[in-house]
Design a protein around this motif. Structure first.
Motif, short mmCIF file in Angstrom:
data_model
loop_
_atom_site.label_atom_id
_atom_site.label_comp_id
_atom_site.label_asym_id
_atom_site.label_seq_id
_atom_site.Cartn_x
_atom_site.Cartn_y
_atom_site.Cartn_z
N LEU A 46 -13.43 9.28 10.21
CA LEU A 46 -12.08 9.23 9.66
C LEU A 46 -11.84 7.88 8.99
N GLY A 47 -11.35 7.87 7.81
CA GLY A 47 -11.04 6.63 7.13
C GLY A 47 -11.22 6.78 5.63
N SER A 48 -10.92 5.68 4.93
CA SER A 48 -11.00 5.69 3.47
C SER A 48 -11.55 4.37 2.96
N ARG A 49 -12.25 4.46 1.82
CA ARG A 49 -12.68 3.26 1.12
C ARG A 49 -11.63 2.94 0.07
N MET A 50 -11.35 1.65 -0.09
CA MET A 50 -10.32 1.19 -1.02
C MET A 50 -10.90 0.02 -1.82
N ARG A 51 -10.35 -0.20 -3.01
CA ARG A 51 -10.73 -1.38 -3.79
C ARG A 51 -9.55 -2.34 -3.80
N ILE A 52 -9.86 -3.62 -3.57
CA ILE A 52 -8.83 -4.66 -3.58
C ILE A 52 -9.38 -5.89 -4.30
N TRP A 53 -8.45 -6.76 -4.74
CA TRP A 53 -8.87 -8.05 -5.25
C TRP A 53 -9.20 -8.94 -4.07
N LYS A 54 -10.31 -9.65 -4.15
CA LYS A 54 -10.69 -10.58 -3.09
C LYS A 54 -9.76 -11.79 -3.12
N GLN A 55 -9.28 -12.15 -4.29
CA GLN A 55 -8.33 -13.24 -4.46
C GLN A 55 -7.47 -12.91 -5.68
N ASP A 56 -6.52 -13.75 -5.98
CA ASP A 56 -5.62 -13.53 -7.10
C ASP A 56 -6.43 -13.32 -8.38
N PRO A 57 -6.20 -12.19 -9.09
CA PRO A 57 -6.99 -11.91 -10.29
C PRO A 57 -6.78 -12.89 -11.44
N SER A 58 -5.74 -13.73 -11.36
CA SER A 58 -5.53 -14.72 -12.41
C SER A 58 -6.50 -15.91 -12.28
N VAL A 59 -7.19 -16.03 -11.14
CA VAL A 59 -8.16 -17.10 -10.95
C VAL A 59 -9.36 -16.83 -11.85
N ALA A 89 4.81 5.12 -8.27
CA ALA A 89 4.36 6.52 -8.28
C ALA A 89 3.28 6.69 -7.22
N PRO A 90 3.31 7.79 -6.45
CA PRO A 90 2.28 8.01 -5.42
C PRO A 90 0.89 8.12 -6.04
N VAL A 91 -0.08 7.61 -5.31
CA VAL A 91 -1.48 7.65 -5.75
C VAL A 91 -2.21 8.67 -4.89
N ALA A 92 -2.93 9.57 -5.54
CA ALA A 92 -3.69 10.59 -4.81
C ALA A 92 -5.10 10.10 -4.53
N ALA A 93 -5.59 10.43 -3.34
CA ALA A 93 -6.97 10.09 -2.98
C ALA A 93 -7.93 11.02 -3.71
N VAL A 113 -2.44 0.68 -4.17
CA VAL A 113 -3.57 0.75 -3.23
C VAL A 113 -3.87 -0.63 -2.66
N HIS A 114 -3.88 -1.64 -3.50
CA HIS A 114 -4.15 -3.00 -3.05
C HIS A 114 -3.10 -3.45 -2.03
N THR A 115 -1.83 -3.22 -2.33
CA THR A 115 -0.75 -3.62 -1.43
C THR A 115 -0.87 -2.91 -0.09
N TYR A 116 -1.06 -1.60 -0.11
CA TYR A 116 -1.23 -0.84 1.14
C TYR A 116 -2.40 -1.41 1.95
#
Length: 126
Positions: A46-59, A89-93, A113-116
């Motif tokens: 059970l679980g999900s893979r997500m993509r996030i920024w490792k740090q602020d994208p402006s760097v 807007a909701p994001v679908a998996a 997704v990043h915020t969640y």
């Protein structure tokens, strides 16, 4: 490959996993293995893979976002029993219940997704 050599290989991989689990913790060890799975496979837990920024994208010099594993059930939105992202807007998996979005494709969906994911990681940590 014979059945005997396949059994030894499986036992070796299990030992390796248990060493990592002893060092980093079971949830982290499972998460690292889940990220290694190809996206077309249905994850076995059970679980999900997500993509996030490792740090602020402006760097400057930031590479592509990194993939992380959330070990709880993540619903469309994304949301779970404790967290719900609102005002977007909701994001679908995808079919594997993953949220592997490209930030260039849909910035608002990636931000949701990043915020969640960051909030879920903080709550899990504490």
């Amino acid at each position: 490959m014979t059945a005997k050599s396949a059994t030894k290989l499986t036992a070796s991989k299990a030992e390796e996993f248990h060493k990592v689990a002893a060092q980093k913790g079971y949830v982290r060890a499972v998460a690292e293995k889940m990220v290694e799975l190809p996206p077309q496979l249905d994850p076995p837990v059970l679980g999900s893979r997500m993509r996030i920024w490792k740090q602020d994208p402006s760097v400057k010099g930031i590479e592509l976002p990194r993939t992380v594993y959330i070990h709880t059930q993540v619903n469309d939105g994304p949301s779970d029993t404790q967290i719900s992202i609102q005002g977007m807007a909701p994001v679908a998996a995808d079919v594997n219940r993953d949220f592997l979005l490209n930030p260039d494709g849909n910035v608002e969906a990636f931000d949701a997704v990043h915020t969640y994911t960051i909030v879920r990681q903080v709550l899990t940590m504490y």
